[in-house]
Design a protein around this motif. Structure first.
Motif, PDB file in Angstrom:
ATOM      1  N   THR A 216       0.891  -1.224   0.044  1.00 36.27           N
ATOM      2  CA  THR A 216      -0.194   0.039  -0.086  1.00 36.27           C
ATOM      3  C   THR A 216       0.912   1.174  -0.011  1.00 36.27           C
ATOM      4  O   THR A 216       0.440   2.218  -0.815  1.00 36.27           O
TER       5      THR A 216
ATOM      6  N   GLU B 275       1.085   4.088  -2.877  1.00 36.70           N
ATOM      7  CA  GLU B 275       1.106   5.631  -2.685  1.00 36.70           C
ATOM      8  C   GLU B 275       2.250   6.583  -2.733  1.00 36.70           C
ATOM      9  O   GLU B 275       2.223   7.503  -2.599  1.00 36.70           O
TER      10      GLU B 275
ATOM     11  N   ASP C 119      -5.583  -4.768   4.541  1.00 34.69           N
ATOM     12  CA  ASP C 119      -5.800  -3.457   4.224  1.00 34.69           C
ATOM     13  C   ASP C 119      -6.419  -2.422   5.166  1.00 34.69           C
ATOM     14  O   ASP C 119      -6.203  -1.386   5.024  1.00 34.69           O
TER      15      ASP C 119
ATOM     16  N   LYS D 197      -4.142   0.905   5.266  1.00 35.76           N
ATOM     17  CA  LYS D 197      -4.745   2.130   4.748  1.00 35.76           C
ATOM     18  C   LYS D 197      -4.489   3.282   5.971  1.00 35.76           C
ATOM     19  O   LYS D 197      -4.501   4.300   6.052  1.00 35.76           O
TER      20      LYS D 197
ATOM     21  N   TYR E  79      -2.166   6.932   6.399  1.00 32.98           N
ATOM     22  CA  TYR E  79      -2.622   8.192   6.879  1.00 32.98           C
ATOM     23  C   TYR E  79      -1.670   8.511   7.852  1.00 32.98           C
ATOM     24  O   TYR E  79      -1.166   9.835   7.864  1.00 32.98           O
TER      25      TYR E  79
END
Length: 253
Positions: A25, A29, A220, A224, A228
């Motif tokens: 992830t 990003e 996930d 996720k 952040y």
């Protein structure tokens, strides 16, 4: 996409489970990612699937010298890291009556000593960064509730919870551009949780949709939130503890 563009991350225990999901992830990003694991083959497979913005390195997180090697290898490959995710862990059963000192020390060495060494190594180089940096420590709901069948795991994760706050406050007091937060997942659908000694069973958890109370989370769901906390979006958040638990903390039964 691109929320971590320009960031360099180190993720421990990245060969499977949460570490794998977090690394993938982060790369999605825009981050460059160093995946470490005691099982180099597993980490290499994940890194190869990600592509040129990832490398894999063998690491036993309780090896003090190896932390220096990992940081230097990261600098050589990509530059000074901005993100560290202390994820490596293991869980072995043992109550206060049945857990041997050897078993207790084996787990706390990985999940407490290893996190200490990782935080120290990261702070030593991140403090000179010219942009915000983030340390994310994987604790557990066991640190908030207790979990009698796994006393060593619970003790280690409780230590991670408190250590995270001490690291965060030190960095603020020294005016370092470093935040430090802990995540507290409940049962997440990973190989570690699926192992026989833990006892999770049932169908695989889908990546989308509503999870019923008592169900396992998807990797996930943690990854996720890590994005952040790793990004500059969370610049005002440090010394925090964040359950990822589908309400378990408030309805444990």
């Amino acid at each position: 996409m691109g929320r971590l563009k320009g960031k360099i991350a180190i993720v421990t225990g990245a060969g499977s489970g949460l570490g794998k999901a977090i690394s993938e992830t982060f790369a999605d990003e825009g981050a460059q990612v160093v995946l470490t694991d005691i099982d180099l083959d597993s980490a290499t497979k994940v890194a190869n699937a990600i592509g040129t913005q990832a490398i894999a390195l063998q690491q036993d997180v309780v090896d003090e010298q190896r932390w220096d090697d990992i940081v230097q290898a990261t600098i050589d490959a990509f530059g000074t890291p901005h993100i560290l995710v202390n994820n490596a862990g293991l869980v072995l059963p043992g109550t206060i009556e049945s857990c041997s000192l050897e078993l207790f020390r084996k787990q706390t060495s990985v999940m407490l000593d290893g996190v200490f060494l990782g935080c120290r190594a990261a702070v030593n180089v991140m403090k000179a960064n010219d942009q915000p940096s983030s340390i994310i420590n994987l604790s557990s709901m066991a640190a908030l509730q207790g979990y009698s069948p796994f006393i060593a795991y619970t003790a280690a994760k409780g230590g991670v919870r408190s250590m995270t706050k001490s690291v965060a406050l030190h960095c603020k007091e020294q005016n370092y551009p470093i935040r430090c937060n802990s995540l507290h997942p409940a049962g997440i659908d990973t190989p570690m949780v699926r192992q026989e000694s833990v006892g999770a069973a049932g169908d695989a958890t889908p990546a989308t949709g509503i999870i019923p109370l008592g169900g396992l989370g998807h990797p996930d769901d943690v990854a996720k939130l890590c994005v952040y906390l790793a990004s500059d979006e969370s610049r005002f958040m440090t010394a925090g503890e964040y359950p990822v638990d589908n309400g378990l903390l408030y309805k444990p039964d």
